[in-house]
Design an enzyme around this catalytic site. Structure first.
Site, PDB file in Angstrom:
ATOM      1  N   LYS A   1       0.827  -1.212   0.000  1.00 15.73           N
ATOM      2  CA  LYS A   1       0.000   0.000   0.000  1.00 15.73           C
ATOM      3  C   LYS A   1       0.855   1.253   0.000  1.00 15.73           C
ATOM      4  O   LYS A   1       0.462   2.296  -0.546  1.00 15.73           O
ATOM      5  CB  LYS A   1      -0.979  -0.021   1.175  1.00 15.73           C
ATOM      6  CG  LYS A   1      -0.322  -0.118   2.558  1.00 15.73           C
ATOM      7  CD  LYS A   1      -0.137   1.221   3.219  1.00 15.73           C
ATOM      8  CE  LYS A   1       0.530   1.108   4.576  1.00 15.73           C
ATOM      9  NZ  LYS A   1       0.682   2.414   5.241  1.00 15.73           N
TER      10      LYS A   1
ATOM     11  N   THR B   1      -3.934   5.299   3.127  1.00 11.79           N
ATOM     12  CA  THR B   1      -2.610   5.786   2.742  1.00 11.79           C
ATOM     13  C   THR B   1      -2.636   6.462   1.382  1.00 11.79           C
ATOM     14  O   THR B   1      -1.853   7.378   1.121  1.00 11.79           O
ATOM     15  CB  THR B   1      -1.607   4.615   2.737  1.00 11.79           C
ATOM     16  OG1 THR B   1      -1.735   3.887   3.957  1.00 11.79           O
ATOM     17  CG2 THR B   1      -0.180   5.108   2.636  1.00 11.79           C
TER      18      THR B   1
END
Length: 340
Positions: free
Chosen positions: A198, A255
């Protein structure tokens, strides 16, 4: 071997995330908490000011949170749960030091360890543990979380992942509280792949936003990025459903879209014309995606896993593509059916 609920949790590392979790655990009082800082001067300053001004300025430490420094071994020796709160680059060293420990050990770092050579793959945390501390019962605490929000007591949900039920139980007991919900999971590979990939995908999404490509492009990047993440996870023995949970989709969305994301900021700054060195220097903190992108791509290549977004980020970070060229490379791929 079974472990009782931890009566003393030691957090090794007084960065933003280690400090935030120590604050959260001490605040709800299920365990006595000691926060260990590598730098004695930093420990003295944090204890005197009752806040970590470098990383979490303005957020007060609970009165009973103890801040310590010096040799870590004495504090580890009296702990019932040890948390390694360092960047991934330091995890191997800590696990080597903790060999033979008979209490649960878990880490907070996300990413692949940098490969020692082109012939050796970069390892995830649980793979490092299996290599250097196979006798220790270990796990990882991960999920969508910004340190500032956890320290403020804003609602957050995390995943405690371990192959050992007693480690999962110890993590839930130590950190689950009124504002921090902790779910148990035994798919360590899946949780760690999600936490590693991620960060790389967030750089791509920041690039997209920095170039003002629009919300359609952002949604496409996140969705196809999730497919990349899942493909790599399955190749490493993870379960597909893990990537639809907190440590997969949840952490990716946070994120990739949150303004507090350092990895997203790197992408935005590169899109605005900064060099990588300038972008990283302006953050003042580690952006793990910068250091793990190459390792993610190498691991995927060794496994025969196609990860075009990751590959484009590597080319961008290593200066072989400009931001607009990275986007063009992705959009110019041949059409295919949707799926993993």
């Amino acid at each position: 071997m079974g472990f009782a609920s931890p009566s003393h949790t030691v957090v090794l590392g007084a960065g933003a995330w280690g400090t935030a979790l120590a604050i959260s655990a001490a605040r709800h009082g299920s365990t006595r908490v000691s926060l260990w800082a590598r730098d004695p001067a930093q420990a003295i300053a944090i204890d005197r000011e009752r806040e970590n001004r470098r990383y979490l300025s303005g957020l007060a430490l609970p009165e009973d949170l103890r801040v310590v420094s010096g040799e870590a071994a004495p504090w580890v020796a009296e702990a019932n749960l040890v948390i390694v709160a360092t960047p991934m680059a330091a995890l191997r060293g800590w696990l080597s030091e903790l060999r033979g420990l008979t209490v649960p050990v878990a880490w907070l770092c996300k990413g692949f360890e940098r490969a020692a050579s082109p012939d050796e793959p970069g390892l995830l945390g649980h793979e490092i543990a299996a290599a250097v501390a196979p006798d220790v019962s270990t796990g990882v605490l991960s999920g969508p979380s910004f340190a500032q929000e956890v320290a403020r007591g804003q609602p957050t949900a995390l995943v405690a992942a371990s192959a050992h039920a007693e480690v999962r139980d110890a993590l839930v007991s130590a950190f689950h509280g009124p504002t921090l919900r902790v779910y148990a999971n035994d798919d360590v590979a899946g949780v760690e792949v999600g936490g590693a990939v991620k960060n790389v995908l967030a750089i791509a999404t920041g690039l997209c936003d920095g170039l003002n490509l629009g919300l359609n492009a952002r949604a496409a990047l996140i969705t196809r990025g999730l497919a990349e993440m899942t493909r790599l996870g399955l190749a490493l023995g993870a379960r597909a459903e893990t990537f639809m949970g907190l440590s997969g989709l949840g952490d990716l969305v946070l994120t990739a879209t949150g303004d507090l994301s350092r990895n997203r900021q790197v992408g935005r700054l590169l899109a605005k014309g900064q060099t990588l060195d300038e972008a990283v220097a302006s953050l003042g903190h580690v952006a793990e995606g910068v250091y793990s992108a190459r390792t993610v791509a190498q691991r995927a290549s060794r496994l025969g896993v196609d990860m075009p977004i990751t590959d484009a980020v590597v080319e961008l970070l290593e200066g072989r593509l400009r931001p607009d060229e990275a986007v063009a490379a992705l959009m110019g791929r041949d059409p295919k059916t949707e799926g993993l």
